[in-house]
Design a protein around this motif. Structure first.
Motif, PDB file in Angstrom:
ATOM      1  N   LEU A 211       0.762  -1.376   0.093  1.00  0.00           N
ATOM      2  CA  LEU A 211      -0.003  -0.008  -0.020  1.00  0.00           C
ATOM      3  C   LEU A 211       1.066   1.190  -0.129  1.00  0.00           C
ATOM      4  O   LEU A 211       1.959   1.199   0.653  1.00  0.00           O
ATOM      5  CB  LEU A 211      -0.821  -0.028   1.105  1.00  0.00           C
ATOM      6  CG  LEU A 211      -0.250  -0.038   2.524  1.00  0.00           C
ATOM      7  CD1 LEU A 211      -0.108   1.473   3.068  1.00  0.00           C
ATOM      8  CD2 LEU A 211      -1.342  -0.692   3.592  1.00  0.00           C
ATOM      9  N   THR A 212       0.578   2.334  -0.569  1.00  0.00           N
ATOM     10  CA  THR A 212       0.978   3.580  -0.543  1.00  0.00           C
ATOM     11  C   THR A 212       0.157   4.649  -0.187  1.00  0.00           C
ATOM     12  O   THR A 212      -1.050   4.778  -0.736  1.00  0.00           O
ATOM     13  CB  THR A 212       1.510   3.951  -2.068  1.00  0.00           C
ATOM     14  OG1 THR A 212       2.137   2.675  -2.878  1.00  0.00           O
ATOM     15  CG2 THR A 212       2.170   5.118  -2.145  1.00  0.00           C
ATOM     16  N   THR A 213       0.526   5.375   0.886  1.00  0.00           N
ATOM     17  CA  THR A 213      -0.332   6.232   1.656  1.00  0.00           C
ATOM     18  C   THR A 213      -0.260   7.535   0.558  1.00  0.00           C
ATOM     19  O   THR A 213       0.455   7.715  -0.193  1.00  0.00           O
ATOM     20  CB  THR A 213       0.211   6.684   3.142  1.00  0.00           C
ATOM     21  OG1 THR A 213       1.483   7.305   2.824  1.00  0.00           O
ATOM     22  CG2 THR A 213       0.290   5.035   3.993  1.00  0.00           C
TER      23      THR A 213
ATOM     24  N   LYS B  11       5.354   3.528   1.553  1.00  0.00           N
ATOM     25  CA  LYS B  11       4.732   2.257   0.934  1.00  0.00           C
ATOM     26  C   LYS B  11       5.184   1.140   2.403  1.00  0.00           C
ATOM     27  O   LYS B  11       6.265   1.120   2.820  1.00  0.00           O
ATOM     28  CB  LYS B  11       5.793   2.048  -0.149  1.00  0.00           C
ATOM     29  CG  LYS B  11       5.379   2.903  -1.256  1.00  0.00           C
ATOM     30  CD  LYS B  11       6.467   2.441  -2.476  1.00  0.00           C
ATOM     31  CE  LYS B  11       5.833   3.303  -3.634  1.00  0.00           C
ATOM     32  NZ  LYS B  11       5.949   4.842  -3.389  1.00  0.00           N
ATOM     33  N   ILE B  12       4.007   0.592   2.402  1.00  0.00           N
ATOM     34  CA  ILE B  12       4.226  -0.699   3.517  1.00  0.00           C
ATOM     35  C   ILE B  12       3.874  -1.913   2.620  1.00  0.00           C
ATOM     36  O   ILE B  12       2.797  -1.924   2.068  1.00  0.00           O
ATOM     37  CB  ILE B  12       3.054  -0.367   4.635  1.00  0.00           C
ATOM     38  CG1 ILE B  12       3.370   0.956   5.142  1.00  0.00           C
ATOM     39  CG2 ILE B  12       3.437  -1.675   5.730  1.00  0.00           C
ATOM     40  CD1 ILE B  12       2.372   1.353   6.352  1.00  0.00           C
ATOM     41  N   LEU B  13       4.841  -2.687   2.820  1.00  0.00           N
ATOM     42  CA  LEU B  13       4.522  -4.163   2.182  1.00  0.00           C
ATOM     43  C   LEU B  13       4.085  -5.303   3.297  1.00  0.00           C
ATOM     44  O   LEU B  13       4.865  -5.444   4.183  1.00  0.00           O
ATOM     45  CB  LEU B  13       5.931  -4.692   1.458  1.00  0.00           C
ATOM     46  CG  LEU B  13       6.037  -5.990   0.713  1.00  0.00           C
ATOM     47  CD1 LEU B  13       5.186  -5.780  -0.528  1.00  0.00           C
ATOM     48  CD2 LEU B  13       7.490  -6.338   0.157  1.00  0.00           C
ATOM     49  N   PHE B  14       3.175  -5.985   2.741  1.00  0.00           N
ATOM     50  CA  PHE B  14       2.505  -7.119   3.620  1.00  0.00           C
ATOM     51  C   PHE B  14       2.780  -8.318   3.107  1.00  0.00           C
ATOM     52  O   PHE B  14       2.483  -8.585   1.951  1.00  0.00           O
ATOM     53  CB  PHE B  14       1.097  -6.969   4.226  1.00  0.00           C
ATOM     54  CG  PHE B  14       0.880  -5.828   4.731  1.00  0.00           C
ATOM     55  CD1 PHE B  14       0.526  -5.841   6.222  1.00  0.00           C
ATOM     56  CD2 PHE B  14       0.544  -4.241   4.138  1.00  0.00           C
ATOM     57  CE1 PHE B  14       0.120  -4.778   6.914  1.00  0.00           C
ATOM     58  CE2 PHE B  14       0.484  -3.418   4.884  1.00  0.00           C
ATOM     59  CZ  PHE B  14       0.159  -3.449   6.411  1.00  0.00           C
ATOM     60  N   LEU B  15       3.769  -9.334   3.735  1.00  0.00           N
ATOM     61  CA  LEU B  15       3.994 -10.581   3.147  1.00  0.00           C
ATOM     62  C   LEU B  15       3.494 -11.703   3.541  1.00  0.00           C
ATOM     63  O   LEU B  15       3.901 -12.757   3.062  1.00  0.00           O
ATOM     64  CB  LEU B  15       5.498 -10.693   3.434  1.00  0.00           C
ATOM     65  CG  LEU B  15       6.515  -9.773   2.708  1.00  0.00           C
ATOM     66  CD1 LEU B  15       7.977  -9.951   3.260  1.00  0.00           C
ATOM     67  CD2 LEU B  15       6.408  -9.813   1.265  1.00  0.00           C
TER      68      LEU B  15
ATOM     69  N   GLY C 134      11.285  -6.060 -10.841  1.00  0.00           N
ATOM     70  CA  GLY C 134      11.803  -5.247 -11.726  1.00  0.00           C
ATOM     71  C   GLY C 134      10.546  -4.802 -12.656  1.00  0.00           C
ATOM     72  O   GLY C 134      10.024  -3.481 -13.000  1.00  0.00           O
ATOM     73  N   THR C 135       9.324  -5.857 -12.824  1.00  0.00           N
ATOM     74  CA  THR C 135       7.956  -5.625 -13.127  1.00  0.00           C
ATOM     75  C   THR C 135       7.093  -5.059 -12.303  1.00  0.00           C
ATOM     76  O   THR C 135       6.181  -4.256 -12.497  1.00  0.00           O
ATOM     77  CB  THR C 135       7.755  -6.674 -14.235  1.00  0.00           C
ATOM     78  OG1 THR C 135       8.634  -6.964 -15.067  1.00  0.00           O
ATOM     79  CG2 THR C 135       6.359  -6.453 -14.688  1.00  0.00           C
ATOM     80  N   TYR C 136       7.226  -5.719 -11.390  1.00  0.00           N
ATOM     81  CA  TYR C 136       6.184  -5.439 -10.154  1.00  0.00           C
ATOM     82  C   TYR C 136       6.978  -4.910  -8.760  1.00  0.00           C
ATOM     83  O   TYR C 136       7.480  -6.012  -7.761  1.00  0.00           O
ATOM     84  CB  TYR C 136       5.444  -6.840  -9.828  1.00  0.00           C
ATOM     85  CG  TYR C 136       4.703  -7.427 -10.976  1.00  0.00           C
ATOM     86  CD1 TYR C 136       3.628  -6.555 -11.457  1.00  0.00           C
ATOM     87  CD2 TYR C 136       5.380  -8.465 -11.563  1.00  0.00           C
ATOM     88  CE1 TYR C 136       2.775  -7.208 -12.635  1.00  0.00           C
ATOM     89  CE2 TYR C 136       4.554  -8.661 -12.737  1.00  0.00           C
ATOM     90  CZ  TYR C 136       3.418  -8.189 -13.267  1.00  0.00           C
ATOM     91  OH  TYR C 136       3.156  -8.850 -14.514  1.00  0.00           O
ATOM     92  N   PRO C 137       7.369  -3.778  -8.734  1.00  0.00           N
ATOM     93  CA  PRO C 137       8.084  -3.245  -7.697  1.00  0.00           C
ATOM     94  C   PRO C 137       7.574  -3.590  -6.179  1.00  0.00           C
ATOM     95  O   PRO C 137       6.575  -3.773  -6.053  1.00  0.00           O
ATOM     96  CB  PRO C 137       8.341  -1.836  -7.958  1.00  0.00           C
ATOM     97  CG  PRO C 137       7.837  -1.752  -9.398  1.00  0.00           C
ATOM     98  CD  PRO C 137       6.670  -2.751  -9.587  1.00  0.00           C
ATOM     99  N   ILE C 138       8.575  -3.687  -5.516  1.00  0.00           N
ATOM    100  CA  ILE C 138       8.182  -4.144  -3.996  1.00  0.00           C
ATOM    101  C   ILE C 138       8.953  -3.309  -2.693  1.00  0.00           C
ATOM    102  O   ILE C 138       8.734  -3.647  -1.650  1.00  0.00           O
ATOM    103  CB  ILE C 138       8.250  -5.842  -3.627  1.00  0.00           C
ATOM    104  CG1 ILE C 138       9.897  -5.883  -3.930  1.00  0.00           C
ATOM    105  CG2 ILE C 138       7.335  -6.686  -4.537  1.00  0.00           C
ATOM    106  CD1 ILE C 138      10.057  -7.424  -3.621  1.00  0.00           C
ATOM    107  N   SER C 139       9.910  -2.323  -3.319  1.00  0.00           N
ATOM    108  CA  SER C 139      10.825  -1.546  -2.341  1.00  0.00           C
ATOM    109  C   SER C 139       9.679  -0.834  -1.690  1.00  0.00           C
ATOM    110  O   SER C 139       8.551  -0.242  -1.980  1.00  0.00           O
ATOM    111  CB  SER C 139      11.750  -0.504  -3.185  1.00  0.00           C
ATOM    112  OG  SER C 139      10.653   0.372  -4.008  1.00  0.00           O
TER     113      SER C 139
ATOM    114  N   TYR D 263      12.309  -0.045   7.916  1.00  0.00           N
ATOM    115  CA  TYR D 263      11.677  -0.529   9.199  1.00  0.00           C
ATOM    116  C   TYR D 263      11.033  -1.823   8.951  1.00  0.00           C
ATOM    117  O   TYR D 263      10.499  -2.053   7.689  1.00  0.00           O
ATOM    118  CB  TYR D 263      10.589   0.487   9.865  1.00  0.00           C
ATOM    119  CG  TYR D 263      10.865   1.811   9.805  1.00  0.00           C
ATOM    120  CD1 TYR D 263      11.566   2.293  11.031  1.00  0.00           C
ATOM    121  CD2 TYR D 263      10.740   2.730   8.932  1.00  0.00           C
ATOM    122  CE1 TYR D 263      11.786   3.688  11.445  1.00  0.00           C
ATOM    123  CE2 TYR D 263      11.298   4.006   9.111  1.00  0.00           C
ATOM    124  CZ  TYR D 263      11.719   4.537  10.358  1.00  0.00           C
ATOM    125  OH  TYR D 263      12.197   5.701  10.571  1.00  0.00           O
ATOM    126  N   SER D 264      11.409  -2.725   9.953  1.00  0.00           N
ATOM    127  CA  SER D 264      10.485  -4.201   9.790  1.00  0.00           C
ATOM    128  C   SER D 264       9.675  -4.263  11.116  1.00  0.00           C
ATOM    129  O   SER D 264      10.156  -4.193  12.087  1.00  0.00           O
ATOM    130  CB  SER D 264      11.795  -5.170   9.402  1.00  0.00           C
ATOM    131  OG  SER D 264      12.538  -4.915   8.453  1.00  0.00           O
TER     132      SER D 264
END
Length: 339
Positions: free
Chosen positions: A216-218, A223-227, A243-248, A275-276
């Motif tokens: 999600l991008t606020t 950006k916060i990634l949920f795995l 490279g196609t589906y960015p996750i940074s 942050y993790s």
């Protein structure tokens, strides 16, 4: 006593993520402008804890529920929680499994005599919940003793005609949605890691690899990634497609409660978090985090949610309008991995 960890930004599109302290399980409430999304539900035994947070926040409607995968510690409380708000839910994001996969899961359940704990049972209970959601009342017609053909037919009917169940798939163009000013994008691959011939010792691992992963991008571009419970194979494939589906991301919810192998080196490099956050019980936090730190790379500042009996039942991560991220002193801080 509060039982949540709060994530928010303070501009006009304030965003919150409430990490409910359910130990080695996941349940997270996302909030923006009095709209709410529930990400996983914890175990069946966690339902009262989650319902208490929902009641405390006076939530009577969920814009969406995201079930990352069909493990009990991520979806065990789904019916009790949704029932507590009178099945007032707009959309449920969860994987739809085809018949060959259901046949394989049922065979594994029967071979291992795990009728009360199996992924097949959890999927059946999820289908029951989706039928209840459509009917607006509890409707539990099926059990794990029913055949895959019966469950597939019931699931297909509710999936195609219920209108509220979405299985994110790039080819269908349903991997993106907006939650107020926050943008969600599902990142997981199209197909399942399970198939009709998956070996017994790879069933549970591939259920984890099937986790719905989203970023999600606020409004402040954080950006916060949920795995979910993504495993090593799933993580490596996610990194390969970055490279196609960015996750940074600025923040990452670490996969699988921080178990060793949950974050492969190439995945960590692509995320490059500042942050993790690890959702795990207090009693295992040190062991899990020290195992993670064996992975080459940087996790940033590492925090863990802990159990509900840990001193301080909630902590606050603030993301202000300028994008500044600030953890308060009550968060279960573990390690500065930025140096």
């Amino acid at each position: 006593m509060k039982s949540t960890i709060n994530v928010y930004d303070t501009d006009t599109a304030s965003f919150f993520a409430h990490f409910i302290k359910v130990g080695d399980a996941d349940s997270i409430i996302l909030e923006q402008n009095e709209k709410y999304i529930l990400v996983d539900t914890g175990r069946y035994s966690d339902a009262n804890t989650v319902k208490a947070v929902i009641q405390e926040k006076q939530i009577s409607h969920l814009d969406a529920v995201i079930i990352t995968h069909y493990d009990s510690d991520h979806m065990g409380g789904i019916n009790e929680i949704i029932q507590s708000i009178d099945y007032n839910v707009d959309t449920v994001y969860a994987r739809f499994y085809d018949l060959p996969i259901l046949e394989r899961l049922k065979r594994y359940q029967d071979d291992t005599n795990t009728q009360n704990t199996s992924v097949y049972r959890n999927y059946v209970n999820f289908v029951n919940t989706m039928i209840s959601l459509k009917n607006g009342t509890k409707t539990f017609n099926y059990t794990s003793t029913h055949s895959p053909n019966t469950i597939y037919a019931a699931a297909t009917d509710i999936y195609q005609n219920g209108g509220s169940w979405i299985s994110p798939n790039r080819s269908r163009g349903n991997t993106k949605f907006y939650f107020g000013n926050t943008n969600f994008v599902f990142k997981n691959r199209i197909g399942s890691y399970l198939n009709s011939s998956t070996e017994d010792d790879k069933i549970n691992g591939n259920v984890n690899n099937d986790s719905l992963v989203f970023r999600l991008t606020t409004a402040s571009d954080n950006k916060i990634l949920f795995l979910g419970d993504l495993g090593t194979t799933g993580g490596e494939n996610l990194a390969a497609e970055a490279g196609t589906y960015p996750i940074s991301s600025d923040i990452v919810k670490i996969a699988h409660h921080g178990y060793k192998g949950s974050t492969p080196e190439n995945l960590l490099a692509e995320i490059s978090p500042g942050y993790s956050v690890i959702t795990c019980a207090t009693s295992v936090a040190t062991e899990r985090i020290e195992a993670l730190l064996e992975v080459p790379g940087k996790f940033g500042l590492i925090y863990f949610t802990g159990s509900s009996d840990f001193t301080g039942d909630f902590s606050t991560l603030k993301i202000d309008g300028s994008g500044e991220i600030d953890f308060d002193s009550n968060f279960n801080y573990y390690w500065n991995d930025t140096k």
